[in-house]
Design an enzyme around this catalytic site. Structure first.
Site, PDB file in Angstrom:
ATOM      1  N   SER A 104     -28.376  10.354  -1.822  1.00 48.12           N
ATOM      2  CA  SER A 104     -29.345  10.806  -2.818  1.00 48.12           C
ATOM      3  C   SER A 104     -30.017   9.610  -3.477  1.00 48.12           C
ATOM      4  O   SER A 104     -29.351   8.698  -3.961  1.00 48.12           O
ATOM      5  CB  SER A 104     -28.648  11.661  -3.885  1.00 48.12           C
ATOM      6  N   ARG A 155     -23.124  10.458 -13.230  1.00 53.30           N
ATOM      7  CA  ARG A 155     -23.464   9.227 -12.518  1.00 53.30           C
ATOM      8  C   ARG A 155     -23.491   8.014 -13.450  1.00 53.30           C
ATOM      9  O   ARG A 155     -24.331   7.122 -13.301  1.00 53.30           O
ATOM     10  CB  ARG A 155     -24.813   9.387 -11.805  1.00 53.30           C
ATOM     11  N   GLU A 198     -30.978   6.822  -8.427  1.00 51.45           N
ATOM     12  CA  GLU A 198     -29.520   6.720  -8.345  1.00 51.45           C
ATOM     13  C   GLU A 198     -29.122   5.526  -7.496  1.00 51.45           C
ATOM     14  O   GLU A 198     -28.116   4.883  -7.756  1.00 51.45           O
ATOM     15  CB  GLU A 198     -28.944   8.006  -7.746  1.00 51.45           C
TER      16      GLU A 198
END
Length: 299
Positions: A215, A166, A285
């Site tokens: 998420s 990520r 995130e």
């Protein structure tokens, strides 16, 4: 002041995000070509903050909005083409699920995992989006990047982005306007079956049909963030107009009455509780854009 025909003032951003929250953009434009994008930036004061908004699936816009320019890449930036050599070329504004299905329709394998990620190609490169055993780093060949400050455009190989979980080294002043993906030849029936399985998995294990941004936290080393949140006793917890999903604990589900600040404060409350009970500090995130209250006020 930006004197350009494509510029609009005080445009609501909430409808462009999956949470449907947030304020307005002081200035807003939807360029359809690289030439339009550059012409807008040429007339934009260098002191003005610029935000590129993708498909709004991993972002929460402040209730106060964005006091600057918001760009949304459309038109040619959403185009997808499969070349004879199997390389798939997609604009920075292209939909990831559409990218996956386009590749599969041409019998090209490797991009199926994108069908489960409701984001844009530009966002996928920036955040090294991934799932179902693969990620952008595994399939990206190169990307064309525009630097806002200099208005320069250059083609960069995938290795130059330092992609990891990520993460990419792209700065806030860099815009992915196009990306090239490697694929391999595959069996059409098997590829279509994979698409169906991923889609079915999302329906079974994620809170579909709700206001959410996917998420919320990155997975720390060794354990899924959702499992940690659940073990901390927070699955299904509600705080006003926002709650932890009872389907997947790493998803926050909002009502239509929720605000961006509600989401922001609950994210930080969960982070504090998990750190206290589980000894693990979770990293969000989801990206929070604009001005938000002091997290301490919501704990």
């Amino acid at each position: 002041m930006i004197a350009h025909d494509l510029i609009r003032r005080n445009v609501a951003l909430a409808p462009m995000t999956t949470y449907k929250v947030g304020g307005a953009a002081a200035w807003f434009a939807e360029p359809t070509t690289l030439e339009e994008l550059r012409s807008i930036l040429e007339l934009t004061p260098r002191s003005m903050p610029v935000l590129v908004l993708g498909r709004g699936s991993n972002v929460v816009i402040s209730d106060e909005g964005w006091d600057g320019l918001v760009l949304r890449l459309v038109g040619a930036f959403a185009a997808i083409a499969v070349q004879d050599d199997g390389v798939v070329v997609a604009g920075g504004g292209a939909s990831l699920p559409v990218l996956a299905r386009t590749a599969v329709a041409e019998g090209r394998a490797g991009l199926e995992f994108y069908v489960g990620i409701p984001g844009s190609v530009g966002g996928a490169v920036r955040m090294n989006a991934g799932g179902h055993g693969s990620d952008t780093a595994a399939v990206l060949d190169s990307a064309t990047v525009l630097t806002i400050g200099t208005r320069s455009v250059d083609l960069r190989p995938a290795a130059s982005f330092d992609l990891s979980y990520r993460y990419s080294n792209l700065g806030d002043d860099e815009v992915v306007v196009q990306a090239r993906f490697r694929t391999r030849k595959g069996d059409l029936a098997e590829l279509e079956r994979s698409i169906r399985e991923i889609t079915r998995w999302r329906k079974d294990y994620q809170p579909g049909g709700t206001l959410n941004a996917g998420s919320v936290f990155k997975n720390p080393d060794g354990e899924a963030a959702g499992a940690l949140i659940e073990r901390a006793g927070l699955k299904g917890m509600r705080d006003g107009e926002v709650g932890v999903s009872d389907v997947h604990a790493n998803f926050l589900v909002a009502t239509k009455a929720a605000t961006a600040s509600d989401i922001f404060l609950l994210v930080h409350r969960i982070k504090d509780i998990v750190a206290d009970r589980m000894g693990v500090v979770l990293e969000p995130e989801v990206k929070f854009v604009g001005t938000f209250p002091d997290p301490g006020e919501g704990v």
